[in-house]
Motif scaffolding. Structure first.
Motif, PDB file in Angstrom:
ATOM      1  N   SER A   1       0.840  -1.196   0.000  1.00 58.19           N
ATOM      2  CA  SER A   1       0.000   0.000   0.000  1.00 58.19           C
ATOM      3  C   SER A   1       0.873   1.243   0.000  1.00 58.19           C
ATOM      4  O   SER A   1       2.014   1.227   0.461  1.00 58.19           O
ATOM      5  N   LYS A   2       0.312   2.334  -0.495  1.00 58.58           N
ATOM      6  CA  LYS A   2       1.056   3.602  -0.417  1.00 58.58           C
ATOM      7  C   LYS A   2       1.064   4.140   1.013  1.00 58.58           C
ATOM      8  O   LYS A   2       1.876   4.980   1.360  1.00 58.58           O
ATOM      9  N   TYR A   3       0.156   3.680   1.842  1.00 60.02           N
ATOM     10  CA  TYR A   3       0.095   4.145   3.235  1.00 60.02           C
ATOM     11  C   TYR A   3       1.005   3.285   4.103  1.00 60.02           C
ATOM     12  O   TYR A   3       0.541   2.452   4.875  1.00 60.02           O
ATOM     13  N   THR A   4       2.291   3.463   3.936  1.00 57.29           N
ATOM     14  CA  THR A   4       3.213   2.551   4.606  1.00 57.29           C
ATOM     15  C   THR A   4       4.459   3.279   5.092  1.00 57.29           C
ATOM     16  O   THR A   4       5.007   4.121   4.385  1.00 57.29           O
ATOM     17  N   LEU A   5       4.882   2.970   6.293  1.00 60.17           N
ATOM     18  CA  LEU A   5       6.103   3.548   6.863  1.00 60.17           C
ATOM     19  C   LEU A   5       7.286   2.625   6.609  1.00 60.17           C
ATOM     20  O   LEU A   5       7.114   1.411   6.532  1.00 60.17           O
TER      21      LEU A   5
ATOM     22  N   VAL B   1       2.038  -0.680   6.696  1.00 64.87           N
ATOM     23  CA  VAL B   1       2.844  -0.604   7.914  1.00 64.87           C
ATOM     24  C   VAL B   1       2.488   0.703   8.617  1.00 64.87           C
ATOM     25  O   VAL B   1       2.732   1.792   8.095  1.00 64.87           O
ATOM     26  N   TYR B   2       1.882   0.580   9.784  1.00 61.84           N
ATOM     27  CA  TYR B   2       1.399   1.733  10.534  1.00 61.84           C
ATOM     28  C   TYR B   2       2.129   1.857  11.866  1.00 61.84           C
ATOM     29  O   TYR B   2       2.503   0.862  12.485  1.00 61.84           O
TER      30      TYR B   2
ATOM     31  N   PRO C   1       2.821  -4.196  10.448  1.00 63.14           N
ATOM     32  CA  PRO C   1       2.192  -4.335   9.133  1.00 63.14           C
ATOM     33  C   PRO C   1       0.810  -4.977   9.271  1.00 63.14           C
ATOM     34  O   PRO C   1       0.690  -6.127   9.690  1.00 63.14           O
ATOM     35  N   TRP C   2      -0.209  -4.195   8.962  1.00 69.35           N
ATOM     36  CA  TRP C   2      -1.585  -4.690   9.042  1.00 69.35           C
ATOM     37  C   TRP C   2      -2.105  -5.018   7.643  1.00 69.35           C
ATOM     38  O   TRP C   2      -1.736  -4.341   6.678  1.00 69.35           O
ATOM     39  N   ASP C   3      -2.975  -5.980   7.542  1.00 67.77           N
ATOM     40  CA  ASP C   3      -3.558  -6.354   6.253  1.00 67.77           C
ATOM     41  C   ASP C   3      -5.057  -6.100   6.280  1.00 67.77           C
ATOM     42  O   ASP C   3      -5.765  -6.618   7.157  1.00 67.77           O
TER      43      ASP C   3
END
Ligand SMILES: Nc1nc2c(c(=O)[nH]1)N[C@H]1C(S)=C(S)[C@@H](COP(=O)(O)O)O[C@H]1N2
Ligand SMILES: [Mo]
Length: 330
Positions: free
Chosen positions: A73-77, A144-145, A158-160
């Protein structure tokens, strides 16, 4: 000692850090036998009610630990991730006990299939769906949040899942719906150590625009696997700019309403735990400072990391609170 009159997350971690293990274990007496319970929810009635977009509803039953397919995802650290062994053994899931290690020992009792999910309140059509249809409704993304608890620990996980907004659109809330409330599973038979003094089932809620923000994740897995029960299987939400307690686990009902919904921690202690609960280093909403945090790792690191406003997600969410006094709406 653990059964405090005024429940507080902070008091719990404080005593857990200073109390010898055997004292904690005293309250963990003989466990009741495991009893499958989901059958009582009337699963048969659900058979005919699947998400309309699915031509061939999948029948796979996922066991905990089974791999999940998720696209990046683009929302990832990029930050180094918290070890899975830590993230799955240091948990808050009070239905399974108040010690951080209780959920990883006790949550195996939960049967996550069948798992009917109710959609209620201000929606075009209240209905019940089943978890596997929800799981396969949209492609899963791995995100990854940063995840921060009000007790001042933080993790990188990392959440799915996929954006909760996708599911809310499926629910077709009425224009009058201003909030969505989450209800967690509750059954004393599989949660024999559930502490008294709380208004079970666990409830949380978000304002509709918070719930629709793309960061809010309807979550089925972590570390590329189906969620361990202690982390909220089979489905939870993750709201990364808010304290961890907003991220309800083992959800069985999504309720749409026009009033700010009751939430478990707010009811337990409204002075400490507000409805908004945005991560805010400048506001000590718990009884200690929120200015710093300790990254959960394999070792006990000090609280040496400065906490970021909105947990570092300000670019994406600060506008949701424009004009609001965040000390009043904590
Ligand atoms: N049903 C339920 N959901 C819950 C909780 C709980 O006690 N019951 N605890 C919350 C709190 S306080 C935190 S910090 C996070 C912890 O999530 P984790 O164990 O996956 O790290 O779950 C949240 N969701
Ligand atoms: Mo928490």
């Amino acid at each position: 000692m653990l059964l405090r009159k005024s429940p507080s997350l902070e008091a719990t971690i404080r005593s857990s850090e200073i109390t010898p293990q055997h004292v904690f274990e005293q309250h963990q007496q003989t466990r009741r036998r495991f009893l499958a319970s989901a059958a009582t929810l009337g699963a048969a009635a659900l058979a005919a009610r699947t998400l309309p977009s699915l031509i061939n509803p999948p029948t796979t039953v996922h066991a905990a630990g089974e791999p999940l397919k998720a696209i990046p995802s683009k929302y990832t650290l990029d930050d180094p991730q918290t070890p899975f062994a830590k993230a799955s053994t240091y948990n808050n899931f009070y239905e399974y006990g108040t010690d951080k290690s209780d959920p990883s020992h006790e949550a195996y009792r939960l049967q996550t299939r069948p798992w009917p999910i109710q959609i209620t309140g201000m929606v075009k059509k209240p209905q019940t769906i089943n978890i596997d249809d929800l799981l396969h409704y949209r492609p899963l993304e791995s995100r990854v949040y940063r995840f921060r608890c009000v007790e001042a620990w933080s993790m990188i996980i990392p959440w799915d899942g996929y954006s909760l907004s996708e599911f809310i659109n499926f629910c077709q809330p009425l224009p009058s719906a201003k909030y969505v409330q989450f209800f967690s599973y509750n059954d004393k038979k599989v949660m024999p150590d559930e502490p008294s003094g709380y208004d079970w089932p666990y409830r949380e809620g978000l304002r509709m625009d918070e719930a629709m923000n793309p960061l809010t994740l309807l979550t089925f897995g972590c570390y590329g696997q189906v969620l361990p029960n202690q982390n909220g299987a089979p489905v939870r939400v993750i709201v990364p700019w808010k304290y961890g307690y907003k991220s309800a686990k083992a959800i069985v009902r999504f309720h749409f309403t026009d009033k700010e919904p009751a939430t478990t921690w707010n009811v337990a202690d409204g002075r400490e735990y507000g409805f908004y609960s945005n991560v805010n280093p400048n506001y000590d909403n718990a009884r200690w400072s929120q200015a710093h945090e300790r990254r959960l790792d394999t070792s006990l690191l000090p609280r040496n990391i400065p906490t970021q406003m909105f947990n570092g997600y300000g670019d994406q969410v600060a506008s949701l609170y424009a004009g609001m006094d965040l000390k009043k709406f904590y």
